[in-house]
Design a protein around this motif. Structure first.
Motif, PDB file in Angstrom:
ATOM      1  N   TYR A  38      50.472 107.876  24.471  1.00 12.65           N
ATOM      2  CA  TYR A  38      51.213 106.562  24.741  1.00 12.65           C
ATOM      3  C   TYR A  38      51.018 105.785  25.745  1.00 12.65           C
ATOM      4  O   TYR A  38      50.821 104.400  25.830  1.00 12.65           O
ATOM      5  CB  TYR A  38      52.726 106.876  24.296  1.00 12.65           C
ATOM      6  N   LYS A  39      50.793 106.592  26.938  1.00 14.27           N
ATOM      7  CA  LYS A  39      50.525 105.977  28.286  1.00 14.27           C
ATOM      8  C   LYS A  39      49.028 105.391  28.416  1.00 14.27           C
ATOM      9  O   LYS A  39      48.692 104.437  28.815  1.00 14.27           O
ATOM     10  CB  LYS A  39      51.057 106.588  29.362  1.00 14.27           C
ATOM     11  N   SER A  40      48.182 106.416  28.281  1.00 16.01           N
ATOM     12  CA  SER A  40      46.797 106.372  28.727  1.00 16.01           C
ATOM     13  C   SER A  40      46.261 105.187  27.490  1.00 16.01           C
ATOM     14  O   SER A  40      45.415 104.499  28.128  1.00 16.01           O
ATOM     15  CB  SER A  40      45.958 107.577  28.652  1.00 16.01           C
ATOM     16  N   ARG A  41      46.612 105.250  26.487  1.00 14.63           N
ATOM     17  CA  ARG A  41      46.321 104.305  25.543  1.00 14.63           C
ATOM     18  C   ARG A  41      46.848 103.061  25.633  1.00 14.63           C
ATOM     19  O   ARG A  41      46.500 102.114  24.791  1.00 14.63           O
ATOM     20  CB  ARG A  41      46.345 104.839  24.040  1.00 14.63           C
ATOM     21  N   GLY A  42      47.949 102.804  26.452  1.00 15.08           N
ATOM     22  CA  GLY A  42      48.527 101.420  26.408  1.00 15.08           C
ATOM     23  C   GLY A  42      49.183 100.970  25.490  1.00 15.08           C
ATOM     24  O   GLY A  42      49.476  99.950  25.056  1.00 15.08           O
ATOM     25  N   VAL A  43      50.153 102.139  24.802  1.00 18.40           N
ATOM     26  CA  VAL A  43      50.765 101.961  23.634  1.00 18.40           C
ATOM     27  C   VAL A  43      52.346 101.799  23.979  1.00 18.40           C
ATOM     28  O   VAL A  43      53.180 101.020  23.340  1.00 18.40           O
ATOM     29  CB  VAL A  43      50.499 102.876  22.542  1.00 18.40           C
ATOM     30  N   TRP A  44      52.754 102.661  24.828  1.00 22.37           N
ATOM     31  CA  TRP A  44      54.111 102.624  25.374  1.00 22.37           C
ATOM     32  C   TRP A  44      54.621 101.320  25.633  1.00 22.37           C
ATOM     33  O   TRP A  44      53.784 100.535  26.439  1.00 22.37           O
ATOM     34  CB  TRP A  44      54.153 103.726  26.314  1.00 22.37           C
ATOM     35  N   TYR A  45      55.656 101.064  25.386  1.00 21.42           N
ATOM     36  CA  TYR A  45      56.260  99.692  25.725  1.00 21.42           C
ATOM     37  C   TYR A  45      56.071  98.993  27.129  1.00 21.42           C
ATOM     38  O   TYR A  45      55.808  98.082  27.539  1.00 21.42           O
ATOM     39  CB  TYR A  45      57.662  99.403  24.968  1.00 21.42           C
ATOM     40  N   LYS A  46      56.357 100.292  28.067  1.00 25.60           N
ATOM     41  CA  LYS A  46      56.383  99.980  29.474  1.00 25.60           C
ATOM     42  C   LYS A  46      55.207  99.592  29.854  1.00 25.60           C
ATOM     43  O   LYS A  46      54.784  98.897  30.964  1.00 25.60           O
ATOM     44  CB  LYS A  46      57.015 101.075  30.266  1.00 25.60           C
ATOM     45  N   THR A  47      53.941 100.024  29.151  1.00 25.65           N
ATOM     46  CA  THR A  47      52.659  99.689  29.663  1.00 25.65           C
ATOM     47  C   THR A  47      52.301  97.894  29.392  1.00 25.65           C
ATOM     48  O   THR A  47      51.232  97.580  29.917  1.00 25.65           O
ATOM     49  CB  THR A  47      51.640 100.367  28.701  1.00 25.65           C
ATOM     50  N   ALA A  48      53.055  97.416  28.661  1.00 23.53           N
ATOM     51  CA  ALA A  48      53.004  96.182  28.415  1.00 23.53           C
ATOM     52  C   ALA A  48      53.604  95.091  29.464  1.00 23.53           C
ATOM     53  O   ALA A  48      53.435  93.989  29.507  1.00 23.53           O
ATOM     54  CB  ALA A  48      53.144  95.680  27.139  1.00 23.53           C
ATOM     55  N   GLU A  49      54.430  95.809  30.105  1.00 24.31           N
ATOM     56  CA  GLU A  49      55.141  95.037  31.111  1.00 24.31           C
ATOM     57  C   GLU A  49      54.427  94.755  32.295  1.00 24.31           C
ATOM     58  O   GLU A  49      53.955  95.593  33.093  1.00 24.31           O
ATOM     59  CB  GLU A  49      56.660  95.916  31.638  1.00 24.31           C
ATOM     60  N   ASP A  50      54.222  93.463  32.473  1.00 23.48           N
ATOM     61  CA  ASP A  50      53.515  92.812  33.756  1.00 23.48           C
ATOM     62  C   ASP A  50      52.110  93.595  33.877  1.00 23.48           C
ATOM     63  O   ASP A  50      51.768  93.844  34.781  1.00 23.48           O
ATOM     64  CB  ASP A  50      54.186  93.218  34.909  1.00 23.48           C
ATOM     65  N   ARG A  51      51.283  93.628  32.780  1.00 24.41           N
ATOM     66  CA  ARG A  51      50.235  94.345  32.677  1.00 24.41           C
ATOM     67  C   ARG A  51      49.259  93.561  33.412  1.00 24.41           C
ATOM     68  O   ARG A  51      48.291  94.294  33.959  1.00 24.41           O
ATOM     69  CB  ARG A  51      49.752  94.487  31.286  1.00 24.41           C
ATOM     70  N   GLU A  52      49.277  92.100  33.739  1.00 32.64           N
ATOM     71  CA  GLU A  52      48.233  91.618  34.380  1.00 32.64           C
ATOM     72  C   GLU A  52      48.206  91.723  35.706  1.00 32.64           C
ATOM     73  O   GLU A  52      47.077  91.523  36.546  1.00 32.64           O
ATOM     74  CB  GLU A  52      48.127  89.946  34.098  1.00 32.64           C
ATOM     75  N   SER A  53      49.314  92.185  36.206  1.00 30.39           N
ATOM     76  CA  SER A  53      49.359  92.673  37.751  1.00 30.39           C
ATOM     77  C   SER A  53      48.967  93.806  38.101  1.00 30.39           C
ATOM     78  O   SER A  53      49.161  94.796  37.268  1.00 30.39           O
ATOM     79  CB  SER A  53      50.731  92.330  38.071  1.00 30.39           C
ATOM     80  N   PRO A  54      48.421  93.959  39.208  1.00 28.77           N
ATOM     81  CA  PRO A  54      47.804  95.336  39.686  1.00 28.77           C
ATOM     82  C   PRO A  54      48.893  95.995  40.224  1.00 28.77           C
ATOM     83  O   PRO A  54      50.221  95.745  40.514  1.00 28.77           O
ATOM     84  CB  PRO A  54      47.066  94.890  41.050  1.00 28.77           C
ATOM     85  N   ARG A  55      48.677  97.507  40.367  1.00 26.19           N
ATOM     86  CA  ARG A  55      49.767  98.459  40.532  1.00 26.19           C
ATOM     87  C   ARG A  55      49.376  99.209  41.683  1.00 26.19           C
ATOM     88  O   ARG A  55      48.267  99.365  42.086  1.00 26.19           O
ATOM     89  CB  ARG A  55      49.816  99.431  39.397  1.00 26.19           C
ATOM     90  N   ILE A  56      50.264  99.779  42.313  1.00 26.42           N
ATOM     91  CA  ILE A  56      49.960 100.953  43.296  1.00 26.42           C
ATOM     92  C   ILE A  56      50.829 102.328  42.829  1.00 26.42           C
ATOM     93  O   ILE A  56      51.776 102.274  42.728  1.00 26.42           O
ATOM     94  CB  ILE A  56      50.608 100.345  44.591  1.00 26.42           C
ATOM     95  N   LEU A  57      49.701 103.106  42.832  1.00 24.88           N
ATOM     96  CA  LEU A  57      50.337 104.497  42.535  1.00 24.88           C
ATOM     97  C   LEU A  57      51.305 104.933  43.594  1.00 24.88           C
ATOM     98  O   LEU A  57      51.051 104.806  44.798  1.00 24.88           O
ATOM     99  CB  LEU A  57      49.621 105.548  42.220  1.00 24.88           C
ATOM    100  N   GLU A  58      52.464 105.798  43.113  1.00 25.79           N
ATOM    101  CA  GLU A  58      53.337 106.079  44.357  1.00 25.79           C
ATOM    102  C   GLU A  58      52.596 107.598  44.891  1.00 25.79           C
ATOM    103  O   GLU A  58      52.234 108.434  44.281  1.00 25.79           O
ATOM    104  CB  GLU A  58      54.649 106.693  43.680  1.00 25.79           C
TER     105      GLU A  58
END
Lengths: 1043, 484
Positions: free
Chosen positions: A904-924
């Motif tokens: 669900y995460k790696s395939r971008g299906v979980w609802y949180k993966t859509a939150e602010d998707r266009e912005s880059p992330r920083i892994l903790e």
């Protein structure tokens, strides 16, 4: 209140007869639930004539005239008086003085005991706590109700197995499921596997063949002290099931019709997003299995892949494409029971039919059972009884698991795939029967569900025969013979073009088990041994047990004609075909000596010697003892208090031996094979010139030293307390078990050329606390409120394996990278896999070149499936004729690795993966800076959301290990008893109507799905969710009519 | 009736008189002894399976013959190697293959030395494969069951050269001992057409295979022991008993029935069809050499042209139906029956070319070089016309020129193309010579993302269970003894 005659609920009529001569009366005394009450004093009022009920609650007395009045009394029950009149058989129900203190339980070998005299933990469940609650599987019906027991269902698929462990796991590689005993004879609760458990259809544990409607009571014998008389078979505890018998209605014929209907829905999948569809990097790609494509409201361009060759692609969200795959299941359960006769001559007949259409397409379980039983007493001395059950269970399931299965593909299905249309249009397969799906090389979930099927068709016979003879008043000899025989014919097919077996495959697997068990028991009872106050019982017995197993497995590969599943359609029959036959026998001799002093001090000594066929002759006979003692200090010290009504302390010590599996003593050769599920080879090699065999020395080395049995030693202390006239009762136990000399195939360094050697080695401990608490806050005539609560805390620890070996994998199927293991210093069953390296401060280390984590270090503890503690609470409200009953259970801790969540995460299906998707992330995490300095700074490298979630979505990564803490409304039922005045004209005795719900609510605060799943089902492997079915929620109604 | 009486007896009298009742622990499921023929088929197939299965996928991805696009192969593609290869180490090399080779040697050296001779040659091949992949590996104490429960990790140099102090027989001596066994006249049992899957019982061909193996071992030592390399190769050349024709190639047959297919087919065309495809790096190399006719023998062109993928790329993968995947030379025309080639004529010619070039052994490097290319092109099914056309049109490719290093690069590059489908051989030559020059994959990870792995990591099971295993394991950027 005290003199309330309310308790004489089942009094017969008072017709007077004139005959004034003395005559003999028989009868039976039971508690309000119909369980027999032994040792009840029966006297003729105002005379010296008297007797007492026997172990079955039966009595016989001579009365001088019809005007006589019988008085029934005991220390624990309220007193009742009954006019004899013209009756020859008198059935009396006695209420206990308050609560249900006087509890009669069926213990090991069917010995009926007053619970007060037991000095070890048992827990008893009555029929109403099990039936009509929407569980087809008996084991599932126990969930949340028993202290000291861990129960986890594989999934919500119809027929999926349920794991049960009592007081933790005690054997590294042996069977840790308790022994199941029906009416005194052991039966199989095995899970027979046809295919790799990573990918199978979750076959049932065979306790599913028991019709829960036909159960009178279930008693759980928890520690070795309780189950020691069953010997090796019950080293993991025992579940003692007593079925309904005739004769309860005191000479009448009772007909009970029970019918229920329920509906099931799926529950517990992660939440999906519906903003982005199929693709990668923001570009639509209909071949992608991910949902990293453009937003659904994006303007179609060539760059975002929504315009191809000038044509705008059809691209929209199908929000229900995953959930619509699941179906509404149904659960239909009908049972007819006829009980007839009296305590001496009785007959029972029961027929049941259960039909469970599961929540998955093409998934159901149908079970038909017929049972007849009869008991008779001849010449007042000889009891003869027996029963025969015939069961037919059909299970039809779909294969699951990672990758190419319906559930594997469904996990994280791209949001823009119109899956439902494949079903409605029937286009999941092409005209030639081949797989059809948008994404090439991926199996259509409907193709998987409808074309790759597993069917099991089981016929089972369970028969018992009992003969008893009272040689004298104090000496009884009895023989009990039981047989449990079944044959399960299974057929598993993979269609041509299925992804797992593109050439198609047919497996014909016939599994047969038969168990014959015989017990000879001689029981002597002496009241007033040496002194008037000492009662003694001695039982000597001999047990003979034989278990046979056969699995004939014929695999046909390379099918020619699509959709034709006869083995003659296969081009290769030798790939994987085999037969396994085992036979094991056991002879046991045992003795039990029980002493009761003044009914407040109890001592019990048991000993059992087993001789097993599976051990070498020099070690095949082994003895193990137990001693237990209980002291009812409130009686002994004559404590009479309105606060403390009853108090008992108890302690026990027991040892139980467990023999080996058959055929471990010799080195053998096996057909050679190489590879695994991604590429495999097996002999014989079929060439045009002929067929060429290949054998290999087995990877297991037989024991060099003679194999001896493994032993578990248990120490237990406990206390039973009752307060406020038994309105509150507490049963608290602490146990400490030590299991040694494990018979294991201990792993060898693979470079020895061998995988393992069989030897006695290793040690594991289980320490735990069990608490049960019963409370009756309100108990009036019209309104009653009962609460029962249970708590379990078990700590398991692997103390040692063998020198140089710190861990090895549990026998079974596993994916490299997440291996259920036995690791020294850890609890049993930890999942070993790759863990990201940490800085000295415990933060995950980032690769400065990529912004994602450093490669994992293999062989670390990834997940620990053992819960911290669990508890259950059942509330039972009765207001006049209305009864409300519900059970919550709560499990704290334990971890589960979820492949589904990963996808669900790696395939971008979980609802949180859509939150602010266009912005880059920083892994903790942290970066070592400067490189090689050993100093770390917080990670500041930005990565795209897709990379971020793909990193967190690694199937076997620590990010998909979830805390399995879960609170659940396990069961709820609301019942109504129709008043008898309404129905008596219809010649109906009782009508009860109830509605029930099962798994109506759950709350898992730290998991994104329902973590109470266990893909590989009943067995020693736990804590893995490998894309199997989610859980099911059931709501239904039940109607019970008694004629 | 007998059973019934036993049961009754047990019921009535107890166990002292009923020993028979409990005497049921003899397995009907497995044999307790088997003939050597059934073990030889196993070891031969195991040797090939180990060479062509996951170790091959990993090394083929590292060597950029293929690009991994999903699952394990995609991980290997970017050097995420840790935690893998338990199945290969446990079940394909030490378990089953070496395990049963040791049985053949232990049990048949005296009575049937033909079996032990073959077994020693196979054993030397398998150990060299393990030592070349991992470096120091269990060797002298391995695969002997409980005799050594924690086998020592012998040093690569000791495995290749022997070490009397540590009682380590060199690979060369192991082969020579096998050749001596083959020459022994009396055999109670002899391998034949049914169980010698490679040569049908022709022991003279096994002698050639053994000598060819010596050539392969020798050329591995060009950096570290050129003297031994030179003398070994010269001696084999003098004997003339080596694989010098494609028909003598040492290759293991597989079948097209389910369960008998070679692992390249079973993975690539059956069970994991979507995981790997042609590397765009290899495609570029072959295009630069005008060598796409040959490449088409190794890889398919479903759309009429090659569809490749860049190693380590995270871009969208082309549709499965369009991808260039292994062709029938490697997978088999019927499906899975292509043999796994372990020692070949083209390989021998490339070895002899290199040896003549750098060690000064007899012969013309260029003649061997061209013979190697020709033998390979013939082997993969190019027509004589196609071969001639290629030689005519690409004289600079097929002719050695420049410095010794440049010539060496030409030889190893041609060998690299010839070994498509056998990543292990390409990986060995790369680490020994540095050719062909490889660029790192995109998004590399692993122990050291900046270096093409110099070895594969030791496997988790061995690390967990053998206290003699180097712990922590050497990183995958630590060079092997014989490496450049």
């Amino acid at each position: 209140m005290r003199r309330h005659i309310f308790c004489l609920a089942a009094m017969l009529c008072f017709a007077l007869a004139a005959a004034a001569q003395s005559r003999s009366i028989t009868g039976k005394v039971t508690d309000k639930n119909g369980a027999p009450l032994p040792a009840i004093s029966v006297t003729v009022k105002n005379s010296t004539t008297g007797t007492a009920t026997d172990k079955d609650g039966l009595f016989k007395i001579t009365v001088p005239s019809p005007a006589s009045i019988l008085v029934f009394s005991s220390a624990e029950t309220e007193t009742a008086e009954v006019s004899v009149g013209s009756q020859t058989f008198i059935a009396v129900k006695l209420n206990s003085k308050s609560g249900n203190l006087q509890e009669v339980v069926v213990t090991a070998l069917g010995i009926v005991r007053d619970k007060r005299s037991l000095s070890y933990a048992t827990q008893n469940l009555k029929a109403e706590q099990i039936a009509d609650k929407g569980s087809v599987n008996l084991v599932g019906a126990l969930e949340g109700k028993v202290a000291g027991v861990n129960i986890t269902g594989a999934s919500g698929a119809a027929g999926a197995s349920t794991n049960i462990n009592i007081r933790g796991i005690t054997s590294f590689n042996g069977n840790n499921q308790p022994l199941f005993v029906i009416d005194g004879i052991p039966i199989s609760n095995d899970v027979d596997r046809t295919s790799n458990t990573l990918f199978d259809n979750q076959p049932a544990n065979r306790a599913i063949d028991i019709d829960v409607n036909n159960i009178e009571s279930v008693n759980i014998l928890k520690g070795p002290a309780a189950s020691v008389l069953y010997g090796s078979r019950a080293a993991a505890g025992a579940i003692i099931i007593t079925t309904k018998k005739g004769g309860k209605a005191g000479g009448r014929t009772e007909i009970i019709l029970n019918s229920s209907y329920g509906q099931q829905t799926f529950s517990g999948l992660p939440k999906v997003q519906n903003e982005y569809g199929q693709g990668l990097g923001g570009v639509y790609n209909p071949q992608s299995t991910s949902s990293w494509g453009p937003r659904f409201d994006a303007t179609p361009t060539v760059a975002n892949g929504l315009i191809v060759g000038g044509v705008t692609q059809n691209y929209k969200a199908y929000p229900n494409n995953i959930s619509d795959f699941f179906e509404t299941g149904t659960l239909i359960d009908n049972n007819l029971t006829i009980n007839s006769g009296d305590a001496k001559q009785n007959f029972t007949f029961s027929a049941g039919y259960t039909k469970n259409k599961g929540i998955l397409p093409n998934n159901d379980l149908n079970r038909a059972t017929i049972k007849i039983g009869a008991n008779t007493v001849l010449r007042d001395k000889i009891t003869v009884g027996g029963s025969a059950s015939i069961i037919n269970t059909l299970q039809n399931g779909i294969v699951g698991g990672n990758g190419a299965s319906a559930l594997g593909v469904l996990a994280g299905l791209a949001r823009s795939i119109d899956l439902t249309s494949y079903k409605t249009n029937g286009t999941y397969k092409n005209a030639d029967g081949s797989n059809n799906f948008l994404i090439s090389g991926v199996e259509n979930p409907y193709f998987g569900a409808y074309e790759n099927t597993t069917k099991s068709n089981l016929y089972r016979f369970i028969g018992t025969l009992n003969v008893g003879y009272d040689i004298t008043k104090w000496l009884n000899i009895a023989y009990r013979l039981g047989g449990d025989i079944y044959t399960d014919r299974r057929k598993q097919v993979y269609a041509i073009t299925s992804i797992r077996n593109p050439g198609g495959q047919i497996i014909e697997n016939t599994v047969s088990r038969s168990e014959i068990n015989g017990d000879l028991m001689i029981t002597a009872k002496k009241n007033g041994l040496f002194t008037k106050r000492l009662n003694a019982t001695a039982t000597l017995g001999q047990n003979i047990n034989q278990r046979k197993f056969q699995s004939v497995f014929l695999q046909g590969d390379g099918l020619t004609i699509p959709g034709y599943y006869n083995i003659n359609n296969a081009t290769t029959l030798t790939n994987g075909s085999f037969e396994t036959t085992t036979n094991r026998r056991l002879l046991g001799f045992y003795g039990q000596f029980s002493f009761a002093y003044s009914n407040y001090l109890f001592l019990e000594l048991t000993g059992r010697a087993d001789e097993s066929s599976t051990l070498p002759p020099s070690k095949s006979t082994y003895f193990y003892p137990s001693v237990s003692s209980g002291f009812v200090f409130t009686d002994a010290l004559k404590i009479k208090s309105n606060v403390l009504s009853y108090g008992k302390i108890r302690a026990s010590y027991a040892k139980v031996g467990r023999d080996a599996d058959p055929y471990l003593l010799t080195n053998v050769f096996v057909p050679a094979a190489f590879g695994n599920n991604v590429a495999a080879y097996s002999f014989p090699l079929i060439l045009v010139t002929g067929s060429i065999p290949g054998f290999s020395t087995s990877s297991r080395i037989a024991p060099v030293e003679p194999l001896s049995p493994e032993f578990t030693t248990s120490k237990e202390v406990g206390v039973n307390l009752s307060f406020f006239k038994n309105r509150l009762s507490v049963d608290l136990a602490y146990f400490d078990q030590d299991s040694r000399d494990q018979i294991i195939n201990v792993a060898l360094a693979p470079s020895t050329g061998f995988g393992s050697k069989t030897t006695n080695i290793g040690e594991m401990t289980n320490k735990g606390v069990e608490l049960t608490l019963n409370l009756a806050p309100v108990s009036t005539r019209d309104f009653k409120w009962d609460i029962s609560y249970n708590y379990t805390r078990i700590r398991n620890k692997v103390i040692s394996i063998s020198p140089g070996i710190t861990s090895f994998s549990i026998t079974g199927n596993a994916f490299t990278g997440s291996i259920p293991s036995i690791k020294v210093g850890e609890p049993y069953g930890v999942i070993l896999g790759g863990v990201i390296p940490r800085s000295p401060n415990g933060q995950r280390i980032i690769n400065p070149a990529t912004g994602v984590y450093q490669p994992t270090v293999a062989g670390q503890v990834l997940a620990n499936p053992n819960p911290d503690y669990s508890m259950g609470i059942t509330n039972n409200f009765t207001y006049k004729r209305i009864n409300l009953n519900f059970t919550f259970d709560f499990t704290k801790g334990g971890q589960v690795l979820s492949f589904t969540s990963g996808l669900y995460k790696s395939r971008g299906v979980w609802y949180k993966t859509a939150e602010d998707r266009e912005s880059p992330r920083i892994l903790e995490g942290v970066i070592e800076f400067p490189a090689g300095s050993g100093k770390y700074i917080p990670n500041n490298i930005q990565i795209p959301a897709q990379t971020y979630w793909q990193t967190l979505g690694g199937l076997q990564s620590e990010f998909n290990v979830y805390d399995a803490t879960v609170l659940r409304l396990r069961e709820l039922s609301l019942g109504y008893d129709v008043p008898s005045e309404v129905i008596s004209k219809l010649k109906i005795n009782a009508i009860r109507f109830s509605i029930y719900g099962r798994n109506l609510f759950y709350k898992a605060p730290n998991a994104i799905f329902d973590p109470e799943v266990n893909t590989q089902g009943a067995g020693n492997i736990r804590g893995l969710e490998l894309q199997s079915a989610p859980n099911a929620r059931t709501i239904g109604a039940n109607l019970k009519i008694t004629f | 009736m007998k059973k019934v009486s036993i049961i009754i007896c047990a019921l009535a009298l107890g166990f002292t008189s009923c020993k028979k009742f409990l005497d049921v622990n003899t397995t009907p499921n497995n044999p307790t002894s088997v003939p050597p023929s059934t073990l030889l088929t196993t070891t031969t197939t195991g040797m090939a399976f180990a060479n062509a299965n996951d170790l091959n996928r990993a090394t083929s991805a590292i060597m950029q013959h293929i690009a991994g696009v999903a699952n394990q192969t995609a991980a290997y593609d970017v050097y995420a190697l840790d935690g893998a290869f338990d199945n290969q180490w446990n079940g394909e090399i030490y378990g089953t293959t070496l395990q049963n080779l040791q049985v053949l040697i232990d049990q048949y050296s005296n009575s049937s030395p033909a079996y032990s001779g073959i077994a020693k040659i196979e054993m030397a091949y398998v150990y060299s494969m393990a030592a070349d992949i991992w470096g120091d590996v269990p060797y002298s104490q391995a695969a002997q069951g409980l005799k050594y429960e924690n086998p020592r990790f012998d040093k690569v140099q000791d495995i290749y050269q022997g070490n009397a102090t540590l009682n380590i027989t060199s690979l060369f001596d192991l082969v020579k001992s096998g050749l001596a066994d083959l020459a022994k006249p009396n055999n109670v049992l002899k391998p034949g057409s049914k169980d010698d899957l490679i040569y049908g019982g022709d022991l003279t061909k096994w002698t050639r295979a053994g000598n060819t193996l010596l050539l392969k071992f020798a050329i591995m030592l060009t950096n570290v022991n050129p003297t031994l390399a030179q003398s070994t190769i010269s001696s084999v050349l003098t004997s003339g008993q080596y694989i010098n024709s494609n028909t003598l190639d040492f290759e293991v047959p597989f079948g097209s029935s389910v369960g008998n297919r070679n692992p390249i087919f079973d993975f690539n065309n059956n069970l994991r069809q979507s995981d790997q495809m042609l590397s765009s790096r290899l495609l570029a190399l072959c295009q630069s050499l005008n060598d796409t006719v040959r490449l088409a023998k190794y890889f398919t062109k479903p759309t009429g042209s090659f569809v490749a993928f860049n190693n380590g790329s995270t871009a969208a993968v082309p549709s499965l139906a369009t991808r260039s995947k292994y062709n029938i030379y490697l997978t088999g025309a019927a499906g899975g029956e292509a043999p796994i080639r372990l020692l070949t004529n083209f390989q021998v010619n490339f070895i002899l070319a290199e040896a003549a070039l750098v060690l000064g052994t007899s012969g013309d490097p260029n003649a061997y070089y061209q013979a190697g290319i020709t033998a390979n092109m013939q082997k993969i099914g190019m027509t004589a016309t196609e071969i001639n056309t290629y030689f005519t049109n690409n004289p600079t490719v097929v002719t050695l020129s420049g410095t010794t290093q440049q010539k060496l690069q030409q030889i190893i590059t041609q060998k690299y193309i010839a070994w498509i489908g056998n990543g292990i051989e390409a990986f060995d030559d790369y680490r020994r010579t540095g050719y062909p020059v490889l660029a790192l994959p995109l998004n590399a990870v692993g122990d050291n993302p900046n270096v093409v792995p110099t070895r594969l990591p030791y496997t988790p099971n061995e690390l967990a269970r053998n206290p003699n295993a180097p712990n922590p394991r050497p990183k995958t950027d630590v060079k092997l003894w014989w490496a450049k």
